[in-house]
Write a protein that holds these residues in place. Structure first.
Motif, PDB file in Angstrom:
ATOM      1  N   GLU A 245      -7.421  -7.754  24.720  1.00  0.00           N
ATOM      2  CA  GLU A 245      -6.381  -8.726  25.076  1.00  0.00           C
ATOM      3  C   GLU A 245      -5.004  -8.209  24.694  1.00  0.00           C
ATOM      4  O   GLU A 245      -4.045  -8.315  25.467  1.00  0.00           O
ATOM      5  CB  GLU A 245      -6.646 -10.058  24.360  1.00  0.00           C
ATOM      6  CG  GLU A 245      -5.632 -11.130  24.720  1.00  0.00           C
ATOM      7  CD  GLU A 245      -5.924 -12.461  24.043  1.00  0.00           C
ATOM      8  OE1 GLU A 245      -4.967 -13.233  23.823  1.00  0.00           O
ATOM      9  OE2 GLU A 245      -7.104 -12.720  23.724  1.00  0.00           O
ATOM     10  N   LEU A 246      -4.879  -7.612  23.504  1.00  0.00           N
ATOM     11  CA  LEU A 246      -3.601  -7.041  23.076  1.00  0.00           C
ATOM     12  C   LEU A 246      -3.213  -5.886  23.991  1.00  0.00           C
ATOM     13  O   LEU A 246      -2.043  -5.764  24.389  1.00  0.00           O
ATOM     14  CB  LEU A 246      -3.698  -6.566  21.622  1.00  0.00           C
ATOM     15  CG  LEU A 246      -2.461  -5.831  21.078  1.00  0.00           C
ATOM     16  CD1 LEU A 246      -1.249  -6.740  21.096  1.00  0.00           C
ATOM     17  CD2 LEU A 246      -2.735  -5.301  19.667  1.00  0.00           C
TER      18      LEU A 246
ATOM     19  N   LYS B  36     -15.632  -7.826  28.478  1.00  0.00           N
ATOM     20  CA  LYS B  36     -14.569  -8.212  27.546  1.00  0.00           C
ATOM     21  C   LYS B  36     -13.190  -8.106  28.193  1.00  0.00           C
ATOM     22  O   LYS B  36     -12.267  -8.840  27.823  1.00  0.00           O
ATOM     23  CB  LYS B  36     -14.643  -7.357  26.283  1.00  0.00           C
ATOM     24  CG  LYS B  36     -15.877  -7.658  25.432  1.00  0.00           C
ATOM     25  CD  LYS B  36     -15.867  -6.872  24.138  1.00  0.00           C
ATOM     26  CE  LYS B  36     -17.077  -7.223  23.279  1.00  0.00           C
ATOM     27  NZ  LYS B  36     -17.111  -6.465  22.005  1.00  0.00           N
TER      28      LYS B  36
ATOM     29  N   PRO C 251     -10.282  -1.686  20.700  1.00  0.00           N
ATOM     30  CA  PRO C 251     -10.731  -2.737  19.775  1.00  0.00           C
ATOM     31  C   PRO C 251     -10.253  -4.131  20.178  1.00  0.00           C
ATOM     32  O   PRO C 251     -10.965  -5.114  19.968  1.00  0.00           O
ATOM     33  CB  PRO C 251     -10.139  -2.297  18.430  1.00  0.00           C
ATOM     34  CG  PRO C 251      -9.957  -0.818  18.565  1.00  0.00           C
ATOM     35  CD  PRO C 251      -9.600  -0.588  19.996  1.00  0.00           C
ATOM     36  N   ASP C 252      -9.043  -4.227  20.725  1.00  0.00           N
ATOM     37  CA  ASP C 252      -8.492  -5.526  21.102  1.00  0.00           C
ATOM     38  C   ASP C 252      -8.025  -5.453  22.564  1.00  0.00           C
ATOM     39  O   ASP C 252      -6.849  -5.179  22.835  1.00  0.00           O
ATOM     40  CB  ASP C 252      -7.326  -5.895  20.189  1.00  0.00           C
ATOM     41  CG  ASP C 252      -6.856  -7.336  20.386  1.00  0.00           C
ATOM     42  OD1 ASP C 252      -7.165  -7.920  21.445  1.00  0.00           O
ATOM     43  OD2 ASP C 252      -6.166  -7.859  19.487  1.00  0.00           O
TER      44      ASP C 252
ATOM     45  N   ALA D 155     -10.501 -11.128  28.467  1.00  0.00           N
ATOM     46  CA  ALA D 155      -9.112 -10.956  28.048  1.00  0.00           C
ATOM     47  C   ALA D 155      -8.158 -11.370  29.158  1.00  0.00           C
ATOM     48  O   ALA D 155      -7.121 -11.993  28.913  1.00  0.00           O
ATOM     49  CB  ALA D 155      -8.866  -9.510  27.642  1.00  0.00           C
TER      50      ALA D 155
END
Length: 488
Positions: free
Chosen positions: A479-480, A422, A476-477, A426
């Protein structure tokens, strides 16, 4: 206005030429000006430590440097000794546990190693490489005036009887301890304490019989005067550092007398190749930046030669600065990134100057006449060399073994753990940055331990090989998280 260039480099010594190589390798248009007509002929600044060789490796110069005449001649040299004279009795050696000999196995820490290549051999290699990469190199061109405003730097350059004006976005001052740029800016030193007055004597004499099969890096004498004898080819060419009092004067006869005393051969045939006085001063500029002008190398810090930290620290200044200038010039980062140059490099320089002074003061213990232990403030060489750069680990990419360090240099790199799919997804969405190192196999199995992350964690490494950010596990994110990390 005669010319415009994004980066103007003042000074064509080891640091200025290295800055030109680093800049040109990143596609930064730069012009270098040097008042001398050619590179140095003096065999000084002889030891390139492993971190500097990592930087040379990153720009494709490592092997060329190792093939230089001095590097090949001194390939088997190691260690420092104390002696009555070269033909006389040895009285000690530098063997403290903080010393890392040039032949110490450092393969767990770095993909490269020490190289004893002196300045007169190194500078032409840097000059050639910078030119091939597209740097505009102008020897015989002297900076005579500089001023700056909010938008750039204006420099007046003199060559022969002609003056020209160069407008630059930024200027790197690598013009030595008596830097005219630093003086013009009014930047002072934090100290002016002199730690020794030295005379460099470059000479030719056949010392092979007295040397025998010994291959040292340096041999010290302490009585009747303190000196350091350095072989340049283990046979005929040598460099002698002699400590002297400022009131002393030296002519050719006196220099020959000193050489004969250190050699222990009263009738030695000596050819004097050059002699120059200099001072060992440990000091750091009170600021490494003023506006759009940056100090690097000896214009920013000077130190005693013990430890061979001076030029190496300067080259690492340039490496730290150039990628930041490139990021700002390309619009990848705001100008505030350049504030981190002084914040990062000046404390490093201050600490390194301190270590050089401590080592210089410690050298007389080599005679064994002083049983006191070394100063407890002296830290291991490896801590000074590698600092906080990302750890070296062996990797396999398409069946070829490389180092983690080989991934760094041209842009940010995101390294993710075995459960990091992941993270890679991202990274592909962050198109403004050159990120990613897919298809790598961790040969050692130590990546998570060395980089202090879990199997789903990731590390973002700056172009200069310094870890900018890490996530020990997958958020959880991702990319952020990655976008936020790059924004800071």
């Amino acid at each position: 206005m005669d010319e415009h260039v994004p980066v103007l480099i003042v000074g064509g010594g080891m640091v200025g030429l290295s800055a030109a190589v680093f800049a040109a390798s990143q596609g930064i248009d730069c012009q270098l000006v040097e008042r001398r007509s050619t590179t140095s002929s003096q065999p000084r600044s002889r030891g390139l430590n492993p971190r500097t060789m990592e930087l040379m490796r990153s720009v494709g110069l490592e092997e060329a440097i190792r093939q230089a005449p001095s590097a090949r001649a001194l390939l088997d040299n190691s260690g420092m000794i104390a002696m009555e004279s070269l033909a006389g009795r040895e009285v000690g050696a530098l063997q403290d546990n903080w010393v890392t000999d040039v032949h110490t196995d450092l393969s767990a820490l770095t993909p490269t190693s020490w190289c004893l290549c002196h300045q007169a051999d190194l500078e032409p290699l840097l000059l050639e490489r910078a030119g091939k990469l597209g740097a505009d190199l102008r020897f015989g061109h002297e900076l005579i005036h500089v001023e700056q405003d909010d938008d750039g730097v204006t420099a007046t350059i003199r060559a022969a009887d002609r003056q020209r004006t160069v407008r630059a976005d930024y200027l790197i001052a690598a013009d030595g301890p008596h830097s005219s740029v630093r003086t013009a800016l009014g930047i002072d030193w934090d100290s002016s304490e002199v730690h020794g007055n030295y005379l460099n004597i470059h000479f030719r004499a056949d010392l092979r019989e007295a040397l025998g099969d010994r291959r040292f890096v340096m041999a010290y004498t302490f009585r009747p005067f303190r000196s350091g004898l350095m072989p340049l080819d283990n046979a005929l060419e040598w460099l002698l550092h002699v400590v002297f009092e400022p009131a002393e004067t030296f002519d050719e006869a006196r220099c020959v007398e000193l050489v004969r005393a250190v050699a222990g051969i009263p009738e030695l045939d000596v050819e004097l190749l050059g002699a120059a006085p200099w001072q060992a001063v440990g000091r750091t500029a009170t600021s490494f930046r003023q506006g759009r002008i940056f100090l690097a190398g000896d214009s920013a810090h000077t130190m005693p030669p013990s430890g061979a930290f001076g030029a190496n620290t300067g080259l690492q200044d340039a490496y730290n600065l150039v990628w930041k200038l490139g990021s700002v010039l390309r619009g990848e980062a705001g100008p505030s990134l350049l504030d981190t140059y002084d914040a990062e490099r000046r404390p490093v320089a201050e600490a390194t100057v301190r270590q050089a002074i401590l080592r210089s003061n410690d050298r007389p213990r080599m005679t064994g006449q002083n049983p006191a232990p070394p100063n407890p403030e002296i830290v291991p060489d490896t801590e000074i060399w590698f600092g906080d750069r990302a750890p070296h680990l062996p990797l396999s990419r398409s069946g070829t073994e490389i180092s983690t360090l080989d991934l760094f240099g041209s842009g940010y790199v995101l390294l993710a753990g075995p459960d990091g799919e992941k993270w890679l997804a991202a990274a592909k969405t962050v198109t403004a940055y050159r990120i990613g190192a897919p298809g790598l196999i961790d040969i050692s199995g130590r990546w998570q331990e060395a980089y202090e992350v879990g199997a789903s964690g990731a590390v973002l490494v700056r172009p200069d090989g310094v870890i900018a950010w890490r996530a020990t596990t997958l958020p959880p994110d991702p990319e952020l998280a990655l976008t936020t990390a790059l924004a800071h």
